[in-house]
Design a protein around this motif. Structure first.
Motif, PDB file in Angstrom:
ATOM      1  N   LYS A  17       0.694  -1.298   0.002  1.00 37.79           N
ATOM      2  CA  LYS A  17      -0.015  -0.127   0.071  1.00 37.79           C
ATOM      3  C   LYS A  17       0.842   1.362  -0.051  1.00 37.79           C
ATOM      4  O   LYS A  17       0.592   2.176  -0.499  1.00 37.79           O
ATOM      5  N   LEU A  18       1.877   1.157   0.749  1.00 37.23           N
ATOM      6  CA  LEU A  18       2.700   2.298   0.885  1.00 37.23           C
ATOM      7  C   LEU A  18       3.562   2.675  -0.520  1.00 37.23           C
ATOM      8  O   LEU A  18       3.593   3.557  -0.945  1.00 37.23           O
ATOM      9  N   LYS A  19       3.974   1.677  -1.094  1.00 40.90           N
ATOM     10  CA  LYS A  19       4.589   1.628  -2.480  1.00 40.90           C
ATOM     11  C   LYS A  19       3.641   2.416  -3.356  1.00 40.90           C
ATOM     12  O   LYS A  19       4.160   3.408  -4.231  1.00 40.90           O
ATOM     13  N   TRP A  20       2.213   1.871  -3.379  1.00 47.03           N
ATOM     14  CA  TRP A  20       1.364   2.539  -4.310  1.00 47.03           C
ATOM     15  C   TRP A  20       1.223   4.034  -3.990  1.00 47.03           C
ATOM     16  O   TRP A  20       0.960   4.697  -4.837  1.00 47.03           O
ATOM     17  N   ARG A  21       0.991   4.276  -2.724  1.00 44.95           N
ATOM     18  CA  ARG A  21       0.719   5.734  -2.256  1.00 44.95           C
ATOM     19  C   ARG A  21       2.102   6.454  -2.627  1.00 44.95           C
ATOM     20  O   ARG A  21       1.904   7.720  -2.899  1.00 44.95           O
ATOM     21  N   THR A  45       9.781   0.848   9.196  1.00 47.22           N
ATOM     22  CA  THR A  45       8.793   0.434  10.466  1.00 47.22           C
ATOM     23  C   THR A  45       7.651   1.214  10.460  1.00 47.22           C
ATOM     24  O   THR A  45       7.597   2.061   9.346  1.00 47.22           O
ATOM     25  N   VAL A  46       6.742   1.130  11.230  1.00 47.20           N
ATOM     26  CA  VAL A  46       5.544   2.147  11.421  1.00 47.20           C
ATOM     27  C   VAL A  46       5.984   3.517  11.256  1.00 47.20           C
ATOM     28  O   VAL A  46       5.414   4.130  10.583  1.00 47.20           O
ATOM     29  N   GLU A  50       4.802   6.309   8.434  1.00 45.26           N
ATOM     30  CA  GLU A  50       4.101   7.599   8.863  1.00 45.26           C
ATOM     31  C   GLU A  50       5.032   8.792   8.308  1.00 45.26           C
ATOM     32  O   GLU A  50       4.304   9.514   7.667  1.00 45.26           O
ATOM     33  N   GLY A  51       6.158   8.776   8.214  1.00 45.92           N
ATOM     34  CA  GLY A  51       6.953   9.929   7.840  1.00 45.92           C
ATOM     35  C   GLY A  51       6.762  10.099   6.467  1.00 45.92           C
ATOM     36  O   GLY A  51       6.587  11.151   5.898  1.00 45.92           O
ATOM     37  N   LEU A  52       6.827   8.880   5.706  1.00 52.30           N
ATOM     38  CA  LEU A  52       6.680   8.708   4.306  1.00 52.30           C
ATOM     39  C   LEU A  52       5.308   9.385   3.767  1.00 52.30           C
ATOM     40  O   LEU A  52       5.197   9.957   2.814  1.00 52.30           O
ATOM     41  N   ARG A  53       4.359   8.852   4.523  1.00 53.26           N
ATOM     42  CA  ARG A  53       3.057   9.184   4.103  1.00 53.26           C
ATOM     43  C   ARG A  53       2.797  10.713   4.469  1.00 53.26           C
ATOM     44  O   ARG A  53       2.152  11.210   3.320  1.00 53.26           O
ATOM     45  N   GLN A  54       3.291  11.466   5.339  1.00 56.92           N
ATOM     46  CA  GLN A  54       3.311  12.799   5.391  1.00 56.92           C
ATOM     47  C   GLN A  54       3.927  13.400   4.129  1.00 56.92           C
ATOM     48  O   GLN A  54       3.349  14.429   3.563  1.00 56.92           O
ATOM     49  N   ALA A  84      13.779  11.533   9.851  1.00 56.29           N
ATOM     50  CA  ALA A  84      14.418  10.265   9.369  1.00 56.29           C
ATOM     51  C   ALA A  84      14.054   9.883   8.230  1.00 56.29           C
ATOM     52  O   ALA A  84      15.149   9.473   7.438  1.00 56.29           O
ATOM     53  N   VAL A  85      12.913   9.925   7.684  1.00 58.51           N
ATOM     54  CA  VAL A  85      12.596   9.297   6.192  1.00 58.51           C
ATOM     55  C   VAL A  85      13.280  10.357   5.277  1.00 58.51           C
ATOM     56  O   VAL A  85      14.201   9.756   4.320  1.00 58.51           O
ATOM     57  N   LEU A  86      13.331  11.532   5.447  1.00 60.96           N
ATOM     58  CA  LEU A  86      14.102  12.486   4.670  1.00 60.96           C
ATOM     59  C   LEU A  86      15.577  12.193   4.436  1.00 60.96           C
ATOM     60  O   LEU A  86      16.201  12.249   3.438  1.00 60.96           O
TER      61      LEU A  86
END
Length: 93
Positions: A17-21, A45-46, A50-54, A84-86
Motif C-alpha cells: 500500500k505504501l509503495k502504491w501511495r 517501520t511504522v 508515517e513519515g513517508l505518508r506525510q 528520519a525518512v528524509l
C-alpha cells in the motif's frame, strides 16, 4: 504514534500500500523513492511509514525541494519521522 512504532516493521500488505501511495508524477521524485525502497524496504517501520505518508501529501515540486535539500521541513512536517525518512531519501548511492 508510540515508542514501539519506531521498532515495529510494517507487514507486506502495508508495504505494498505504501509503495502504491508513493507513486509520483515527477520522474525525479520517483527515482529518489525507488532507490529508497530498494535499500530500505526490508527494514521499514511504522515510524518510517508515517513519515513517508506525510511527505507524500506534498505536491511534487515541494517534495522535490525537500529531497534536494533546497528546503527543510517546517510547520506540521517538522517532526522526527519526517526528518528520519528524509535523511534516508537524501542519502546518495
Amino acid at each position: 504514534m508510540n515508542a514501539a512504532d519506531t521498532n515495529t516493521l510494517i507487514d507486506e500488505r502495508d508495504l505494498s500500500k505504501l509503495k502504491w501511495r508513493c507513486r509520483r508524477g515527477l520522474l525525479e521524485n520517483d527515482l529518489f523513492i525507488e532507490r529508497f525502497f530498494q535499500r530500505h524496504e526490508g527494514a521499514l517501520t511504522v515510524f518510517h511509514a508515517e513519515g513517508l505518508r506525510q511527505l507524500m501529501d506534498l505536491s511534487d515540486n515541494d517534495l522535490l525541494d525537500l529531497l534536494l535539500a533546497r528546503k527543510e521541513p517546517v510547520d506540521e512536517l517538522d517532526r522526527p519521522d519526517v526528518h528520519a525518512v528524509l535523511a534516508l531519501l537524501r542519502t546518495p548511492q
